[in-house]
Design an enzyme around this catalytic site. Sequence first.
Site, mmCIF file in Angstrom:
data_model
loop_
_atom_site.group_PDB
_atom_site.id
_atom_site.type_symbol
_atom_site.label_atom_id
_atom_site.label_comp_id
_atom_site.label_asym_id
_atom_site.label_seq_id
_atom_site.Cartn_x
_atom_site.Cartn_y
_atom_site.Cartn_z
ATOM 1 N N ARG A 60 -20.167 -25.033 14.237
ATOM 2 C CA ARG A 60 -20.703 -23.706 14.601
ATOM 3 C C ARG A 60 -20.472 -22.723 13.451
ATOM 4 N NH1 ARG A 60 -18.650 -21.137 20.126
ATOM 5 N NH2 ARG A 60 -16.714 -20.895 18.956
ATOM 6 N N LYS A 158 -20.721 -16.276 15.146
ATOM 7 C CA LYS A 158 -19.384 -15.746 15.455
ATOM 8 C C LYS A 158 -18.909 -14.901 14.281
ATOM 9 C CE LYS A 158 -15.403 -17.584 17.988
ATOM 10 N NZ LYS A 158 -15.389 -16.573 19.008
HETATM 11 N N1 PDD Z 1 -13.985 -16.016 21.705
HETATM 12 N N2 PDD Z 1 -18.561 -15.478 23.835
HETATM 13 C C1 PDD Z 1 -17.898 -14.692 22.964
HETATM 14 C C2 PDD Z 1 -18.481 -13.366 22.634
HETATM 15 C C3 PDD Z 1 -16.695 -15.133 22.392
HETATM 16 O O1 PDD Z 1 -16.052 -14.354 21.497
HETATM 17 C C4 PDD Z 1 -16.168 -16.403 22.768
HETATM 18 C C5 PDD Z 1 -14.892 -16.937 22.183
HETATM 19 C C6 PDD Z 1 -16.886 -17.182 23.687
HETATM 20 C C7 PDD Z 1 -16.417 -18.540 24.111
HETATM 21 O O2 PDD Z 1 -16.604 -19.472 23.067
HETATM 22 P P1 PDD Z 1 -15.685 -20.755 22.922
HETATM 23 O O3 PDD Z 1 -15.731 -21.495 24.218
HETATM 24 O O4 PDD Z 1 -16.329 -21.522 21.834
HETATM 25 O O5 PDD Z 1 -14.300 -20.277 22.607
HETATM 26 C C8 PDD Z 1 -18.086 -16.693 24.187
HETATM 27 C C9 PDD Z 1 -12.814 -16.398 20.972
HETATM 28 C C10 PDD Z 1 -11.921 -17.312 21.697
HETATM 29 C C11 PDD Z 1 -12.125 -15.138 20.443
HETATM 30 O O6 PDD Z 1 -12.848 -14.227 20.070
HETATM 31 O O7 PDD Z 1 -10.912 -15.093 20.393
#
Ligand code: PDD
Length: 294
Positions: A60, A158
């Site tokens: 990702r 991200k």
């Molecule tokens: N955050 N949506 C957003 C906006 C996020 O920032 C995150 C994860 C997720 C979930 O994604 P994943 O399952 O891949 O962790 C969805 C991380 C954990 C953070 O900002 O700390």
Amino acid sequence: MPKRNMPEKNTIVYFNGKFMDKEKVCISPDDRGFLFADGLYEVIRSYRGTLFRAKEHLNRMGYGATHLKLGTTDFSELEEIARALLIKNNLESEDATLYFQVTRGAAKRSHPFPQPAPAPTIYAVASKFDPDPADKKRQNGIHIITTADTRWARCDMKTTALTPNILANQEAVEQGAQEAIFIRDGVMLEGSHSNFMAVFDNVLVTAPLSNYILGGITRKFILELCQQENIRVEERPIFEKDIHLATEMMIVGTTTEVTGIVGMNDILFREGKPGPFARKLQAAYVHAIESLKS
Ligand code: PDD
């Protein structure tokens, strides 16, 4: 001067090709991460020394880097670096999170990409993860607020530009809640740091992948668990106007795993108790993590 939240001492981190004391890391004020939030991050969970879906997280990051035209798009070597960080910080038998960040590097401030391209700045740190607060939230459920989605239209990357997420989460905390769900055009998209799911007529519903949500690694994992548990899934928009018809709501994410929602905007939901779908998925999650270790 106000007191700062001091970082942990004696942490060995990875910075631009070297392992070093966290306190020795020196990031230029010209770094585009600092100046423009021109970079990406990832958070990966490690369960007693075993990284969870690290390749998917690093892919990702590669996807984001391709779209940001970062130059470096292959981050597969960070998996080995993550393992080394767990060892160097005595975190092999603990729960931990790995944080990774890459930026376009340091160069004189200018909006277009600097020429010649600077080397990217790459940073990684492993931190002990205390599972108890998250477990407590999973047991008791959490409260959410809804808030207008003021983010840009590339939430599938991200990036470290998290101002709207921070403001939304702070708003939740100030209202005694733990997560804020972004609403755009009447659709409940995702949380400030998690994906959002709801149950309607025994079907688990979550927003389809688009540029308006992050393609969560946990979201994908939960959809796999649903298949295993014979839970029907629909990836379609959840309209705020329909949410009163939901029998359950939950958030999913790397640190939250699956956490049921028991209140929204000060209104108690499900009499304050997480529901059976959340419980079932939590049990399946724990089971999957346990088999990962053995
Ligand atoms: N955050 N949506 C957003 C906006 C996020 O920032 C995150 C994860 C997720 C979930 O994604 P994943 O399952 O891949 O962790 C969805 C991380 C954990 C953070 O900002 O700390």
